[in-house]
Design a protein around this motif. Structure first.
Motif, PDB file in Angstrom:
ATOM      1  N   VAL A  75       0.861  13.902  -7.447  1.00  0.00           N
ATOM      2  CA  VAL A  75       0.731  13.791  -8.906  1.00  0.00           C
ATOM      3  C   VAL A  75       1.776  14.703  -9.542  1.00  0.00           C
ATOM      4  CG1 VAL A  75      -0.826  13.944 -10.884  1.00  0.00           C
ATOM      5  CG2 VAL A  75      -1.763  13.464  -8.613  1.00  0.00           C
ATOM      6  N   TYR A  76       2.480  14.185 -10.549  1.00  0.00           N
ATOM      7  CA  TYR A  76       3.489  14.997 -11.230  1.00  0.00           C
ATOM      8  C   TYR A  76       3.317  14.825 -12.733  1.00  0.00           C
ATOM      9  CZ  TYR A  76       7.860  17.700 -11.026  1.00  0.00           C
ATOM     10  OH  TYR A  76       8.801  18.702 -11.088  1.00  0.00           O
ATOM     11  N   HIS A  77       2.996  15.946 -13.394  1.00  0.00           N
ATOM     12  CA  HIS A  77       2.720  15.927 -14.828  1.00  0.00           C
ATOM     13  C   HIS A  77       3.868  16.520 -15.643  1.00  0.00           C
ATOM     14  CE1 HIS A  77      -1.645  16.149 -13.387  1.00  0.00           C
ATOM     15  NE2 HIS A  77      -1.645  15.086 -14.155  1.00  0.00           N
ATOM     16  N   VAL A  78       4.053  16.001 -16.843  1.00  0.00           N
ATOM     17  CA  VAL A  78       4.826  16.717 -17.852  1.00  0.00           C
ATOM     18  C   VAL A  78       3.949  17.867 -18.313  1.00  0.00           C
ATOM     19  CG1 VAL A  78       6.036  16.599 -20.048  1.00  0.00           C
ATOM     20  CG2 VAL A  78       5.853  14.544 -18.629  1.00  0.00           C
ATOM     21  N   HIS A  79       4.452  19.072 -18.259  1.00  0.00           N
ATOM     22  CA  HIS A  79       3.645  20.258 -18.547  1.00  0.00           C
ATOM     23  C   HIS A  79       3.495  20.452 -20.055  1.00  0.00           C
ATOM     24  CE1 HIS A  79       2.661  24.524 -16.844  1.00  0.00           C
ATOM     25  NE2 HIS A  79       1.753  24.103 -17.692  1.00  0.00           N
ATOM     26  N   SER A  80       2.258  20.392 -20.522  1.00  0.00           N
ATOM     27  CA  SER A  80       1.931  20.602 -21.941  1.00  0.00           C
ATOM     28  C   SER A  80       2.760  19.699 -22.856  1.00  0.00           C
ATOM     29  CB  SER A  80       2.113  22.074 -22.332  1.00  0.00           C
ATOM     30  OG  SER A  80       1.176  22.889 -21.679  1.00  0.00           O
ATOM     31  N   ALA A  81       2.688  18.415 -22.591  1.00  0.00           N
ATOM     32  CA  ALA A  81       3.372  17.442 -23.444  1.00  0.00           C
ATOM     33  C   ALA A  81       2.705  17.386 -24.810  1.00  0.00           C
ATOM     34  CB  ALA A  81       3.333  16.062 -22.793  1.00  0.00           C
ATOM     35  N   THR A  82       3.512  17.323 -25.836  1.00  0.00           N
ATOM     36  CA  THR A  82       3.006  17.146 -27.191  1.00  0.00           C
ATOM     37  C   THR A  82       3.848  16.080 -27.884  1.00  0.00           C
ATOM     38  OG1 THR A  82       4.464  18.787 -28.221  1.00  0.00           O
ATOM     39  CG2 THR A  82       2.367  19.592 -27.323  1.00  0.00           C
ATOM     40  N   VAL A  83       3.328  15.543 -28.956  1.00  0.00           N
ATOM     41  CA  VAL A  83       4.085  14.569 -29.734  1.00  0.00           C
ATOM     42  C   VAL A  83       5.336  15.221 -30.299  1.00  0.00           C
ATOM     43  CG1 VAL A  83       4.025  13.099 -31.780  1.00  0.00           C
ATOM     44  CG2 VAL A  83       2.028  13.215 -30.259  1.00  0.00           C
ATOM     45  N   ASP A  84       5.251  16.506 -30.645  1.00  0.00           N
ATOM     46  CA  ASP A  84       6.357  17.196 -31.324  1.00  0.00           C
ATOM     47  C   ASP A  84       7.583  17.398 -30.438  1.00  0.00           C
ATOM     48  OD1 ASP A  84       4.770  17.317 -33.546  1.00  0.00           O
ATOM     49  OD2 ASP A  84       4.122  19.388 -33.205  1.00  0.00           O
ATOM     50  N   THR A  85       7.418  17.578 -29.128  1.00  0.00           N
ATOM     51  CA  THR A  85       8.580  17.870 -28.290  1.00  0.00           C
ATOM     52  C   THR A  85       9.473  16.653 -28.069  1.00  0.00           C
ATOM     53  OG1 THR A  85       7.548  17.366 -26.154  1.00  0.00           O
ATOM     54  CG2 THR A  85       7.263  19.617 -27.037  1.00  0.00           C
ATOM     55  N   GLY A  86       8.955  15.466 -28.343  1.00  0.00           N
ATOM     56  CA  GLY A  86       9.746  14.258 -28.178  1.00  0.00           C
ATOM     57  C   GLY A  86       9.697  13.654 -26.793  1.00  0.00           C
ATOM     58  N   VAL A  87       9.080  14.331 -25.827  1.00  0.00           N
ATOM     59  CA  VAL A  87       9.085  13.825 -24.457  1.00  0.00           C
ATOM     60  C   VAL A  87       8.305  12.516 -24.335  1.00  0.00           C
ATOM     61  CG1 VAL A  87       7.008  15.072 -23.669  1.00  0.00           C
ATOM     62  CG2 VAL A  87       8.870  14.544 -22.043  1.00  0.00           C
ATOM     63  N   LEU A  88       7.369  12.283 -25.218  1.00  0.00           N
ATOM     64  CA  LEU A  88       6.588  11.050 -25.157  1.00  0.00           C
ATOM     65  C   LEU A  88       7.324   9.872 -25.772  1.00  0.00           C
ATOM     66  CD1 LEU A  88       3.057  12.525 -25.947  1.00  0.00           C
ATOM     67  CD2 LEU A  88       4.047  11.952 -23.725  1.00  0.00           C
ATOM     68  N   ASP A  89       8.497  10.133 -26.334  1.00  0.00           N
ATOM     69  CA  ASP A  89       9.333   9.070 -26.898  1.00  0.00           C
ATOM     70  C   ASP A  89      10.707   9.008 -26.238  1.00  0.00           C
ATOM     71  OD1 ASP A  89       7.545   8.156 -29.076  1.00  0.00           O
ATOM     72  OD2 ASP A  89       7.836  10.195 -29.838  1.00  0.00           O
ATOM     73  N   ASP A  90      10.912   9.775 -25.184  1.00  0.00           N
ATOM     74  CA  ASP A  90      12.218   9.875 -24.546  1.00  0.00           C
ATOM     75  C   ASP A  90      12.332   8.834 -23.427  1.00  0.00           C
ATOM     76  OD1 ASP A  90      14.515  10.609 -23.097  1.00  0.00           O
ATOM     77  OD2 ASP A  90      14.284  12.722 -23.646  1.00  0.00           O
ATOM     78  N   ALA A  91      13.011   7.732 -23.737  1.00  0.00           N
ATOM     79  CA  ALA A  91      13.100   6.628 -22.779  1.00  0.00           C
ATOM     80  C   ALA A  91      13.824   7.032 -21.498  1.00  0.00           C
ATOM     81  CB  ALA A  91      13.806   5.440 -23.426  1.00  0.00           C
ATOM     82  N   ARG A  92      14.769   7.951 -21.580  1.00  0.00           N
ATOM     83  CA  ARG A  92      15.493   8.371 -20.369  1.00  0.00           C
ATOM     84  C   ARG A  92      14.573   9.148 -19.428  1.00  0.00           C
ATOM     85  NH1 ARG A  92      20.726  11.487 -21.153  1.00  0.00           N
ATOM     86  NH2 ARG A  92      19.371  12.817 -22.442  1.00  0.00           N
ATOM     87  N   VAL A  93      13.749  10.033 -20.001  1.00  0.00           N
ATOM     88  CA  VAL A  93      12.771  10.745 -19.177  1.00  0.00           C
ATOM     89  C   VAL A  93      11.763   9.759 -18.587  1.00  0.00           C
ATOM     90  CG1 VAL A  93      10.867  12.403 -19.213  1.00  0.00           C
ATOM     91  CG2 VAL A  93      13.022  12.954 -20.354  1.00  0.00           C
ATOM     92  N   HIS A  94      11.323   8.812 -19.400  1.00  0.00           N
ATOM     93  CA  HIS A  94      10.347   7.824 -18.918  1.00  0.00           C
ATOM     94  C   HIS A  94      10.917   7.034 -17.747  1.00  0.00           C
ATOM     95  CE1 HIS A  94       8.493   7.762 -23.254  1.00  0.00           C
ATOM     96  NE2 HIS A  94       8.359   8.921 -22.630  1.00  0.00           N
ATOM     97  N   ARG A  95      12.169   6.623 -17.850  1.00  0.00           N
ATOM     98  CA  ARG A  95      12.777   5.856 -16.762  1.00  0.00           C
ATOM     99  C   ARG A  95      12.848   6.707 -15.490  1.00  0.00           C
ATOM    100  NH1 ARG A  95      12.932   1.129 -15.061  1.00  0.00           N
ATOM    101  NH2 ARG A  95      13.273   0.450 -17.228  1.00  0.00           N
ATOM    102  N   ALA A  96      13.229   7.981 -15.635  1.00  0.00           N
ATOM    103  CA  ALA A  96      13.323   8.856 -14.469  1.00  0.00           C
ATOM    104  C   ALA A  96      11.955   9.046 -13.819  1.00  0.00           C
ATOM    105  CB  ALA A  96      13.913  10.203 -14.877  1.00  0.00           C
TER     106      ALA A  96
END
Length: 320
Positions: A131-152
């Motif tokens: 299991v690999y989590h994004v650590h403390s993801a929030t809407v504000d950091t943009g990681v939940l909208d980052d298509a490049r991170v999602h693809r990786a």
């Protein structure tokens, strides 16, 4: 999971680095917190947790040397082939193994951070990572909208690693719901959620129930509210005092009550423990056998604090 302990997980956030924000660390750990000492204590906890039936182990890049300690333990126990290992990326430990560090960890949810940190995790944990989590993801950091991170991260998903997010802060529910919407190649990306839930801060509960209904796995963290819901860890707030009084009236240690309350959530697949001693672990694990007395769950629900106040209190805690 017929064995109650099988729903528990052992997290190394509090034992694999010298400073953390849990109450009572001076008494629990003492002054000797060198690398060798904490490595030995980590091994003791892993031995005891495995013997107790715990099969989920939680680490992160920012938890000091947690991945290193765990990798060493696994190497010395080749017979242990039935544990599930989860880690996280998105924070870097920068405390330099100092108690007085001005900054202990730095958040970075960029693609570069993911690429660098996953390489380090894979070097230590290898194919044991489940299991690999994004650590403390929030809407504000943009990681939940980052298509490049999602693809990786989808590459990991397609290789059989379950990917997800951990959450913190008063808007945990927003992060969970946004993550549930993310699709890559038509398939859900985030199918594991590690979120704070405890009687003082239950606000993520409805969103976590939705995640479980959607087929995701839910892992509950910080069930002891960073020590506020553990024996002797009260911080003088009304909620902590009321919880301690309730545990006394119920005739059970407060930490066991907190564990039982979390396990009573039907959407909680795992409940993480974060002890720093074998004695703490044993008491925590005993909470898995506790059935909440009639009416206690309602009394616990009445202890909930406004999320903004809970997280402001948490943010103000000193590293010790």
């Amino acid at each position: 999971m017929s064995d109650p302990a099988a729903r528990l997980g052992l997290g190394l956030a509090a034992i694999a680095r010298p400073a953390y924000i849990t109450s009572g660390r001076s008494g629990d750990l003492g002054d000797e917190r060198g690398v060798g000492t904490l490595r030995a204590r980590t091994r003791e906890l892993l031995d005891a947790g495995y013997a107790a039936g715990i099969r989920y182990l939680d680490v992160a890049r920012s938890y000091g040397r947690a991945e290193e300690f765990l990798a060493g333990w696994l190497a010395d126990h080749p017979e242990v082939d039935d544990v599930e290992i989860g880690s996280k990326w998105g924070y870097r430990y920068v405390g330099g193994w100092r108690m007085d560090a001005a900054t202990h960890e730095i958040k970075d949810h960029s693609l570069q951070a993911f690429t660098e940190q996953y390489a380090l995790t894979h070097e230590l944990i290898g194919d044991r990572l489940a299991v690999y989590h994004v650590h403390s993801a929030t809407v504000d950091t943009g990681v939940l909208d980052d298509a490049r991170v999602h693809r990786a991260m989808a590459h990991l998903r397609d290789e059989g690693i379950r990917v997800g997010i951990s959450t913190s802060g008063p808007a945990q529910g927003d992060a969970v719901r946004r993550a549930l919407e993310v699709r890559v190649d038509g398939e859900p990306l985030f199918t594991s959620f590690q979120s704070t839930w405890n009687p003082l801060e239950p606000s993520a509960g409805p969103a976590l129930a939705e995640a479980a209904d959607a087929g995701a796995r839910v892992i509950v963290k910080e069930v002891f509210a960073n020590g506020r819901l553990a024996p002797g860890g009260g911080d003088g707030t009304d909620g902590a005092r009321a919880a301690a009084d309730l545990a006394e009236r119920a005739g059970v240690p407060l930490d066991r009550l907190a564990v039982a309350a979390a396990l009573a959530r039907p959407w909680a697949r795992r409940v993480l423990l974060g002890p720093v001693s074998v004695a703490q672990l044993a008491s925590n694990v005993a909470g898995a056998e506790l059935v909440l007395p009639s009416g206690v769950d309602d009394e616990l629900a009445a202890l909930a604090e406004p999320p903004e106040r809970y997280w402001a209190t948490r943010s103000a805690r000193s590293w010790s």
